[in-house]
Every structure is written in C-alpha cells, then in structure tokens.
Design an enzyme around this catalytic site. Sequence first.
Site, PDB file in Angstrom:
ATOM      1  N   LYS A  10      28.125  35.569  43.140  1.00 52.31           N
ATOM      2  CA  LYS A  10      27.836  34.808  41.925  1.00 52.31           C
ATOM      3  C   LYS A  10      29.004  34.979  40.969  1.00 52.31           C
ATOM      4  O   LYS A  10      29.585  36.061  40.906  1.00 52.31           O
ATOM      5  CB  LYS A  10      26.549  35.396  41.305  1.00 52.31           C
ATOM      6  N   PRO A 191      34.115  36.191  34.823  1.00 51.65           N
ATOM      7  CA  PRO A 191      34.659  35.606  36.056  1.00 51.65           C
ATOM      8  C   PRO A 191      35.630  36.553  36.767  1.00 51.65           C
ATOM      9  O   PRO A 191      36.221  37.439  36.136  1.00 51.65           O
ATOM     10  CB  PRO A 191      35.402  34.358  35.551  1.00 51.65           C
ATOM     11  N   ASN A 192      35.806  36.344  38.051  1.00 52.01           N
ATOM     12  CA  ASN A 192      36.766  37.096  38.886  1.00 52.01           C
ATOM     13  C   ASN A 192      36.544  38.602  38.864  1.00 52.01           C
ATOM     14  O   ASN A 192      37.480  39.369  39.039  1.00 52.01           O
ATOM     15  CB  ASN A 192      38.219  36.781  38.466  1.00 52.01           C
ATOM     16  N   ARG A 193      35.320  38.997  38.634  1.00 58.62           N
ATOM     17  CA  ARG A 193      34.953  40.424  38.632  1.00 58.62           C
ATOM     18  C   ARG A 193      35.671  41.225  37.542  1.00 58.62           C
ATOM     19  O   ARG A 193      35.710  42.456  37.575  1.00 58.62           O
ATOM     20  CB  ARG A 193      35.225  41.078  40.012  1.00 58.62           C
ATOM     21  N   LEU A 194      36.260  40.508  36.577  1.00 58.40           N
ATOM     22  CA  LEU A 194      36.911  41.220  35.466  1.00 58.40           C
ATOM     23  C   LEU A 194      35.907  41.342  34.314  1.00 58.40           C
ATOM     24  O   LEU A 194      36.064  40.744  33.251  1.00 58.40           O
ATOM     25  CB  LEU A 194      38.189  40.477  35.025  1.00 58.40           C
TER      26      LEU A 194
END
Length: 215
Positions: A10, A191-194
């Site tokens: 997700k 977003p982008n696991r950041l």
Amino acid sequence: MEKDLSNYRKSYEKHELSLKSVPENPMELFQKWFFEVDRFFPEDENNAMTISTIGLDGFPKSRVVLLKKYTFEGFIFYTNYNSEKGTAIKANPNVCLTFYWSGAERQIIIKGTAEKISENLSDGYFESRPRGSQLGALASDQSDVIANRDELEQKLKQLEAEFEGKEIPRPKYWGGYIVKPKEMEFWQGRPNRLHDRIRYILQENYDWIINRLSP
Ligand SMILES: Cc1cc2nc3c(=O)[nH]c(=O)nc-3n(C[C@H](O)[C@H](O)[C@H](O)COP(=O)(O)O)c2cc1C
C-alpha cells in the site's frame, strides 16, 4: 501451508508530519490525531489500543483493550487486576501502548508505566456500565482456565438471580489503570516508505525532547 503476501503493498499518501508543526506536549498531538480519526472514521473502534506487558515468564504479551479516558497525565483503561496482564503489571509496571489507525495511515507507540487509578474513579466508571457488563465482570475470573462455556453462563445466571433488583458492587479485583507516558512516537505513513516519525521523550524536568526518527 504457504501463502505469499509479498504483493500486499500500500502506498501511504494521506498526511504528513513535520517537526515544525508539532506541539511541545505530545498529548496535544494525540488529542489532535484522535479527534481527526474520530471525525473521519466514526465507524472504527478508534479507542482500541494494544497494550504489551512483560510477563512473569519473561515474554512480552500484547492484547487489545479499550481506552476509556485520556488526560495530560495519561491513558486509562479498565480490566481485571488478577488477569494475566494485571499480574504482569504488578511485577513490572513498564508497558507499551500502540494505536494503529489504518484509515489515517497513522500509528502511535507509547512507552509508559501503569498504575491503578483511585477506587473512587473505578467505582464511578463501573456504575456507568450497563448491567450486563457489570455482571460479566463478576462472572469472569479473567485469564483463568475454565472447563467450558456452560460454566460461564451458569455463573452469570446465578449472579443475575443473586443481584435481582439490587445494585451490583464493583468487585475489588476489577478497575482501571492509568498509563503515564515516558515516550511517545507518532508515525505517519508517507510514499516510498519514507514515513514521518516524530518521537517525544520525557525529561526529568518534565519537558519533552522532540526528535525526528529515520523511517
Ligand atoms: C476490541 C477489543 C477490546 C477489548 N477491550 C478490553 C478491555 O477494555 N479490557 C479488558 O480487560 N479486555 C479487553 N479485551 C480483551 C483483551 O484483549 C484480552 O483478551 C483480555 O483482557 C485478557 O487478557 P490477558 O489474559 O492477557 O490479561 C478487548 C479485546 C478486543 C478485541
């Protein structure tokens, strides 16, 4: 058995959290987030929180309980003081609470110490509970092994008869704990696991040190 879940993915995109925007006291941020999830996701059980304790066997154990009140002092929930969690807290009051609000893509992790609230406060809350829940608290020796469900229902029937037309007193083994926070971490999915992670740690002078953590 095998089931591959590597495609469950997700992207978190709803909100952000910056050091500049957070209040000095983490309870204010807790309150802001709680108001928001309560407003936007009123169907969810937003006051459900996971409490982890360290058991007498040395293992951590987590389970869900319901937050019934919060103040600047801490987080209050109710349970059976003789339960497995009650026994664990008696030996080691250091606990961890976790809230996960999936709709808002938010998590809050709280390290703190649990202590029993006053008898008066527990009485007040017990009195406010529906009669069925009051009898349930009396009927259940929470966390003990029982032979079958029938045993439980028989006990409830007995208690219903015993207390018919009478006020049900709060059993001494049932009441509230307050978890007083020492550390609170707010996690906002990005977003982008950041992801954004902001951690508050309580100092001896009662100020909170605030840091951003790497996701
Ligand atoms: C949504 C939800 C809410 C719960 N609320 C409470 C609660 O407020 N108090 C409580 O003692 N147990 C509550 N439980 C049950 C606990 O998760 C747990 O089974 C019980 O407290 C016994 O835990 P223990 O044996 O580790 O002490 C709840 C469970 C769920 C799933």
